[in-house]
Scaffold this active site. Structure first.
Site, PDB file in Angstrom:
ATOM      1  N   GLU A 166      -6.178   5.975   6.538  1.00  0.00           N
ATOM      2  CA  GLU A 166      -5.741   5.730   5.169  1.00  0.00           C
ATOM      3  C   GLU A 166      -6.058   6.892   4.212  1.00  0.00           C
ATOM      4  OE1 GLU A 166      -5.589   1.716   3.270  1.00  0.00           O
ATOM      5  OE2 GLU A 166      -7.232   2.579   2.119  1.00  0.00           O
ATOM      6  N   ARG A 180       0.815  -1.233   0.000  1.00  0.00           N
ATOM      7  CA  ARG A 180       0.000   0.000   0.000  1.00  0.00           C
ATOM      8  C   ARG A 180       0.843   1.276   0.000  1.00  0.00           C
ATOM      9  NH1 ARG A 180      -2.632  -3.661  -0.940  1.00  0.00           N
ATOM     10  NH2 ARG A 180      -4.455  -4.459   0.150  1.00  0.00           N
ATOM     11  N   SER A 202     -11.799   1.749   3.330  1.00  0.00           N
ATOM     12  CA  SER A 202     -11.139   1.455   4.605  1.00  0.00           C
ATOM     13  C   SER A 202     -10.597   2.755   5.193  1.00  0.00           C
ATOM     14  CB  SER A 202      -9.978   0.496   4.393  1.00  0.00           C
ATOM     15  OG  SER A 202     -10.451  -0.687   3.823  1.00  0.00           O
TER      16      SER A 202
HETATM   17  P1  NAP Z   1     -10.627  -8.666   4.773  1.00  0.00           P
HETATM   18  O1  NAP Z   1     -10.806  -9.521   3.584  1.00  0.00           O
HETATM   19  O2  NAP Z   1     -11.650  -8.671   5.835  1.00  0.00           O
HETATM   20  O3  NAP Z   1      -9.206  -8.936   5.412  1.00  0.00           O
HETATM   21  C1  NAP Z   1      -8.835  -8.247   6.591  1.00  0.00           C
HETATM   22  C2  NAP Z   1      -7.350  -8.316   6.736  1.00  0.00           C
HETATM   23  O4  NAP Z   1      -6.882  -9.641   6.681  1.00  0.00           O
HETATM   24  C3  NAP Z   1      -6.628  -7.540   5.670  1.00  0.00           C
HETATM   25  O5  NAP Z   1      -5.571  -6.880   6.324  1.00  0.00           O
HETATM   26  C4  NAP Z   1      -6.078  -8.608   4.766  1.00  0.00           C
HETATM   27  O6  NAP Z   1      -4.831  -8.240   4.251  1.00  0.00           O
HETATM   28  C5  NAP Z   1      -5.849  -9.745   5.738  1.00  0.00           C
HETATM   29  N1  NAP Z   1      -5.941 -11.062   5.078  1.00  0.00           N
HETATM   30  C6  NAP Z   1      -7.045 -11.801   4.864  1.00  0.00           C
HETATM   31  N2  NAP Z   1      -6.748 -12.963   4.297  1.00  0.00           N
HETATM   32  C7  NAP Z   1      -5.405 -12.972   4.116  1.00  0.00           C
HETATM   33  C8  NAP Z   1      -4.477 -13.894   3.566  1.00  0.00           C
HETATM   34  N3  NAP Z   1      -4.885 -15.082   3.080  1.00  0.00           N
HETATM   35  N4  NAP Z   1      -3.178 -13.578   3.535  1.00  0.00           N
HETATM   36  C9  NAP Z   1      -2.762 -12.404   4.002  1.00  0.00           C
HETATM   37  N5  NAP Z   1      -3.570 -11.486   4.541  1.00  0.00           N
HETATM   38  C10 NAP Z   1      -4.880 -11.753   4.619  1.00  0.00           C
HETATM   39  O7  NAP Z   1     -10.384  -7.170   4.280  1.00  0.00           O
HETATM   40  P2  NAP Z   1     -11.392  -6.046   3.774  1.00  0.00           P
HETATM   41  O8  NAP Z   1     -11.164  -4.843   4.593  1.00  0.00           O
HETATM   42  O9  NAP Z   1     -12.798  -6.532   3.592  1.00  0.00           O
HETATM   43  O10 NAP Z   1     -10.817  -5.751   2.352  1.00  0.00           O
HETATM   44  C11 NAP Z   1     -10.874  -6.701   1.319  1.00  0.00           C
HETATM   45  C12 NAP Z   1      -9.653  -6.538   0.472  1.00  0.00           C
HETATM   46  O11 NAP Z   1      -9.652  -5.227  -0.126  1.00  0.00           O
HETATM   47  C13 NAP Z   1      -8.367  -6.655   1.271  1.00  0.00           C
HETATM   48  O12 NAP Z   1      -7.424  -7.358   0.508  1.00  0.00           O
HETATM   49  C14 NAP Z   1      -7.971  -5.214   1.462  1.00  0.00           C
HETATM   50  O13 NAP Z   1      -6.593  -5.018   1.621  1.00  0.00           O
HETATM   51  C15 NAP Z   1      -8.460  -4.594   0.183  1.00  0.00           C
HETATM   52  N6  NAP Z   1      -8.596  -3.147   0.266  1.00  0.00           N
HETATM   53  C16 NAP Z   1      -7.607  -2.394  -0.286  1.00  0.00           C
HETATM   54  C17 NAP Z   1      -7.630  -1.040  -0.218  1.00  0.00           C
HETATM   55  C18 NAP Z   1      -6.517  -0.271  -0.851  1.00  0.00           C
HETATM   56  O14 NAP Z   1      -5.844  -0.750  -1.736  1.00  0.00           O
HETATM   57  N7  NAP Z   1      -6.276   0.907  -0.432  1.00  0.00           N
HETATM   58  C19 NAP Z   1      -8.686  -0.392   0.419  1.00  0.00           C
HETATM   59  C20 NAP Z   1      -9.699  -1.180   0.973  1.00  0.00           C
HETATM   60  C21 NAP Z   1      -9.628  -2.566   0.910  1.00  0.00           C
HETATM   61  P3  NAP Z   1      -4.631  -7.249   2.999  1.00  0.00           P
HETATM   62  O15 NAP Z   1      -5.070  -5.898   3.429  1.00  0.00           O
HETATM   63  O16 NAP Z   1      -3.143  -7.322   2.780  1.00  0.00           O
HETATM   64  O17 NAP Z   1      -5.374  -7.808   1.848  1.00  0.00           O
END
Ligand code: NAP
Length: 348
Positions: free
Chosen positions: A342, A170, A245
């Site tokens: 963020e 990120r 987020s």
């Molecule tokens: P989520 O799926 O509920 O996951 C929560 C957290 O667990 C996140 O930190 C995610 O890491 C981590 N996680 C879950 N499974 C994982 C695995 N197999 N290996 C490593 N880490 C794992 O998250 P959410 O908030 O609903 O978001 C869904 C996805 O959208 C996530 O990947 C999140 O990062 C992404 N997102 C990205 C942005 C951005 O790019 N700015 C903004 C909003 C959401 P990660 O964050 O590394 O994926």
């Protein structure tokens, strides 16, 4: 000012340009539909020592109630250039103002792999290298070849390679070491024709079991999951009036996770490298006592995702800041971790 270019408007309300629907007026505003307007607007701001802010899709900003006392450059450039290559890969150069999800939909329809897990994310193409957007185990750093940008310092156009962009989780030079220096004009992605979708995360693996879905099915599944958390912008879903987020997932020493586990039992975490792990911010917020649907004035936590702060109707930036502080203090008091927001804060 008597040398104000005719395409620069004055006193333009910014709330409508943001997914949170919050924010006062920009003193000056330009809808930059081509690169030259961006260059000319910047020159005007430079001549008069006016601060500038570059606005893309407005999905990751909180704009102050007093607005921005400077020039807002709204990037509205459009266009996708398609270059087929040998060995089954394709390069696409995309203007910064293109809508990100419309572009992802196009790549999936063209059967190009590499972006499918990042379906349904609001915002513009130009914003994606800035925070190295990622979701469900896939990030744009994996497919970006180069980023063409305008250097605000020298006002020259530069072509940065993916290495130059310094991507990590990120993060890139655009939101760290070289913050506020470059304006992204277009991004070149390299995608794989007929490639396999990435199924790295549990949510997605559970959806498909042992079947082998194509890119379109994965895109559909990602959108379904995101929609269930109100993370797809939808005028009919009041919980989606957010900036996505609101907090970063904190990365801490893995040793520290062990002490939390001793204290709190099962704490979810994922390894980042040999020494560090990330903890889902949503879990920390929830366990600190801020559940889905929590409200403070006109701002609140989404009913469907603990990580999203929502404008419940007529919320001000001050309401959001107050709720942000309350959550940060609560999580810090419980776990000793200070969550970092963020979104980009504008005009504060
Ligand atoms: P989520 O799926 O509920 O996951 C929560 C957290 O667990 C996140 O930190 C995610 O890491 C981590 N996680 C879950 N499974 C994982 C695995 N197999 N290996 C490593 N880490 C794992 O998250 P959410 O908030 O609903 O978001 C869904 C996805 O959208 C996530 O990947 C999140 O990062 C992404 N997102 C990205 C942005 C951005 O790019 N700015 C903004 C909003 C959401 P990660 O964050 O590394 O994926």
């Amino acid at each position: 000012m008597n040398d104000t270019p005719e395409f620069i408007r004055e006193n333009v309300e910014l709330a409508a340009f943001t997914t949170l629907a919050i924010g006062g007026n920009a003193r000056y505003f330009v809808e930059a539909s081509d690169d030259q307007k961006i260059i000319d607007a910047l020159a005007f701001a430079h001549r008069h020592s006016i601060a500038t802010f570059v606005l893309g899709g407005g999905s990751n900003v909180l704009i102050a109630d007093n607005g921005f006392d400077g020039l807002v450059i709204h990037i509205a450039t459009r266009g996708i250039e398609f270059l087929a290559e040998e060995s089954g890969t394709v390069r696409l150069t995309v203007k910064a103002g293109e809508d990100w999800d419309a572009f992802v939909r196009y790549t999936v329809a063209e059967n190009l792999a590499g972006l499918e897990c990042m379906s349904g994310i609001p915002g513009s193409v130009g914003g994606t290298p800035v925070q190295n957007v990622g979701a469900y185990g896939q990030e744009v750093a994996e497919s970006i070849v180069s980023v063409r940008c305008l250097d605000r310092r020298s006002r020259e156009i530069k072509l940065l390679s993916a290495d130059d962009c310094g991507f990590s989780y990120r993060t890139s030079i655009f939101n760290s070491t070289e913050r506020d220096r470059f304006i992204v004009l277009d991004v070149t992605y390299k995608l794989v024709h007929d490639g396999k979708p990435k199924l790295a995360y549990k949510d997605l693996q559970e959806e498909f079991g042992t079947s082998k879905p194509g890119l379109q099915l994965v895109r559909d599944a990602v959108i379904k999951i995101r929609r269930s958390k109100s993370m797809v912008i939808d005028p009919n879903d009041p919980n989606s009036r957010s900036a996505g987020s609101f907090f970063k997932n904190p990365v801490v020493d893995t040793q520290f996770v062990s002490t939390l586990v001793e204290q709190f039992g099962n704490v979810p975490s994922f390894p980042v490298d040999d020494d560090r792990s990330k903890i889902p911010a949503a879990w920390l917020i929830d366990k600190a006592g801020f559940e889905k649907g929590f409200r403070l004035g006109n701002a609140g936590i989404s009913d469907n995702h603990t990580l999203a702060i929502v404008n419940r109707g007529h919320a001000t930036a001050a309401d959001v800041i107050q709720l942000k502080g309350k959550i940060q203090d609560g999580v810090q008091a419980t776990f000793g971790i200070r969550l970092q927001p963020e979104p980009v804060f504008v005009g504060f």
